[in-house]
Motif scaffolding. Structure first.
Motif, PDB file in Angstrom:
ATOM      1  N   TYR A 120       0.841  -1.206   0.000  1.00  0.00           N
ATOM      2  CA  TYR A 120       0.000   0.000   0.000  1.00  0.00           C
ATOM      3  C   TYR A 120       0.874   1.253   0.000  1.00  0.00           C
ATOM      4  O   TYR A 120       0.630   2.195  -0.757  1.00  0.00           O
ATOM      5  CB  TYR A 120      -0.944   0.037   1.209  1.00  0.00           C
ATOM      6  CG  TYR A 120      -1.626   1.383   1.337  1.00  0.00           C
ATOM      7  CD1 TYR A 120      -2.696   1.727   0.521  1.00  0.00           C
ATOM      8  CD2 TYR A 120      -1.151   2.342   2.235  1.00  0.00           C
ATOM      9  CE1 TYR A 120      -3.295   2.984   0.604  1.00  0.00           C
ATOM     10  CE2 TYR A 120      -1.754   3.596   2.321  1.00  0.00           C
ATOM     11  CZ  TYR A 120      -2.817   3.904   1.515  1.00  0.00           C
ATOM     12  OH  TYR A 120      -3.396   5.149   1.591  1.00  0.00           O
ATOM     13  N   ASN A 121       1.879   1.279   0.857  1.00  0.00           N
ATOM     14  CA  ASN A 121       2.743   2.455   0.937  1.00  0.00           C
ATOM     15  C   ASN A 121       3.526   2.678  -0.347  1.00  0.00           C
ATOM     16  O   ASN A 121       3.729   3.817  -0.765  1.00  0.00           O
ATOM     17  CB  ASN A 121       3.651   2.358   2.161  1.00  0.00           C
ATOM     18  CG  ASN A 121       2.858   2.627   3.419  1.00  0.00           C
ATOM     19  OD1 ASN A 121       2.344   3.710   3.615  1.00  0.00           O
ATOM     20  ND2 ASN A 121       2.703   1.619   4.260  1.00  0.00           N
ATOM     21  N   THR A 122       3.941   1.595  -0.980  1.00  0.00           N
ATOM     22  CA  THR A 122       4.604   1.707  -2.293  1.00  0.00           C
ATOM     23  C   THR A 122       3.639   2.298  -3.308  1.00  0.00           C
ATOM     24  O   THR A 122       3.995   3.210  -4.070  1.00  0.00           O
ATOM     25  CB  THR A 122       5.104   0.330  -2.765  1.00  0.00           C
ATOM     26  OG1 THR A 122       6.075  -0.150  -1.831  1.00  0.00           O
ATOM     27  CG2 THR A 122       5.716   0.406  -4.151  1.00  0.00           C
ATOM     28  N   TRP A 123       2.395   1.795  -3.325  1.00  0.00           N
ATOM     29  CA  TRP A 123       1.381   2.323  -4.246  1.00  0.00           C
ATOM     30  C   TRP A 123       1.154   3.814  -3.992  1.00  0.00           C
ATOM     31  O   TRP A 123       1.167   4.616  -4.929  1.00  0.00           O
ATOM     32  CB  TRP A 123       0.057   1.556  -4.081  1.00  0.00           C
ATOM     33  CG  TRP A 123      -1.060   2.151  -4.872  1.00  0.00           C
ATOM     34  CD1 TRP A 123      -1.327   1.947  -6.197  1.00  0.00           C
ATOM     35  CD2 TRP A 123      -2.044   3.082  -4.408  1.00  0.00           C
ATOM     36  NE1 TRP A 123      -2.424   2.692  -6.582  1.00  0.00           N
ATOM     37  CE2 TRP A 123      -2.884   3.393  -5.492  1.00  0.00           C
ATOM     38  CE3 TRP A 123      -2.309   3.673  -3.171  1.00  0.00           C
ATOM     39  CZ2 TRP A 123      -3.958   4.266  -5.388  1.00  0.00           C
ATOM     40  CZ3 TRP A 123      -3.377   4.558  -3.062  1.00  0.00           C
ATOM     41  CH2 TRP A 123      -4.188   4.843  -4.163  1.00  0.00           C
ATOM     42  N   ARG A 124       0.942   4.183  -2.734  1.00  0.00           N
ATOM     43  CA  ARG A 124       0.641   5.576  -2.383  1.00  0.00           C
ATOM     44  C   ARG A 124       1.753   6.508  -2.851  1.00  0.00           C
ATOM     45  O   ARG A 124       1.492   7.574  -3.428  1.00  0.00           O
ATOM     46  CB  ARG A 124       0.421   5.701  -0.877  1.00  0.00           C
ATOM     47  CG  ARG A 124      -0.127   7.073  -0.491  1.00  0.00           C
ATOM     48  CD  ARG A 124      -0.265   7.217   0.989  1.00  0.00           C
ATOM     49  NE  ARG A 124       1.086   7.239   1.536  1.00  0.00           N
ATOM     50  CZ  ARG A 124       1.418   6.889   2.765  1.00  0.00           C
ATOM     51  NH1 ARG A 124       0.497   6.481   3.603  1.00  0.00           N
ATOM     52  NH2 ARG A 124       2.662   6.953   3.180  1.00  0.00           N
ATOM     53  N   GLU A 125       2.997   6.126  -2.623  1.00  0.00           N
ATOM     54  CA  GLU A 125       4.124   6.956  -3.044  1.00  0.00           C
ATOM     55  C   GLU A 125       4.248   7.003  -4.566  1.00  0.00           C
ATOM     56  O   GLU A 125       4.544   8.052  -5.136  1.00  0.00           O
ATOM     57  CB  GLU A 125       5.422   6.435  -2.424  1.00  0.00           C
ATOM     58  CG  GLU A 125       5.482   6.638  -0.922  1.00  0.00           C
ATOM     59  CD  GLU A 125       6.664   5.921  -0.280  1.00  0.00           C
ATOM     60  OE1 GLU A 125       7.594   5.504  -1.004  1.00  0.00           O
ATOM     61  OE2 GLU A 125       6.645   5.772   0.956  1.00  0.00           O
TER      62      GLU A 125
END
Length: 139
Positions: free
Chosen positions: A98-103
């Protein structure tokens, strides 16, 4: 050998009740996340979102994680996230994917994404929502 109609009906009722008991009532949180990306970033957004969705679908607290794109405006997407309990959204937001996607998608946004939360009414059981651990989700 013929069984009396009453006995057949009684047997069907027992079997039907047994199947109902196999599925638990699904009181899931359904979140629709509305996204509009900058023109020209649709393919990159789609790739990042599908990578996130593939991993998200494996999370124990997620029943479904769908990525859909508007047909008449390809810059608009909806992420349909179905969580099994109230703690699952926070657990999802703590994952690496999720954090990879958000960034990755942050600079692709034409406007801030928005979300609406829903309570599911149908399907009423978890069997109607869950992918199942051995489900093939892609061609």
């Amino acid at each position: 050998m013929f069984r009396p109609l009453l006995q057949i009906h009684s047997t069907q009722k027992v079997v039907t009740q047994a199947f109902r008991n196999m599925s638990s009532r699904a009181e899931y949180l359904c979140v629709h996340v509305f996204v509009r990306v900058k023109s020209g970033t649709e393919d990159a957004f789609k790739a990042a979102s599908l990578a996130n969705a593939r991993e998200s679908a494996r999370e124990p607290g997620i029943a479904r994680f769908d990525v859909i794109q508007q047909m008449d405006d390809p810059t608009k997407f909806v992420l349909v996230e179905v969580y099994k309990n109230e703690n699952a959204p926070l657990a999802h937001k703590e994952t690496h994917h999720y954090n990879t996607w958000r960034e990755t998608v942050a600079d692709m946004m034409a406007e801030p994404r928005s979300a609406i939360k829903y309570k599911n009414l149908f399907p009423a059981t978890s069997n109607g929502w869950d992918y199942g651990k051995d489900s093939n989700l892609e061609c």
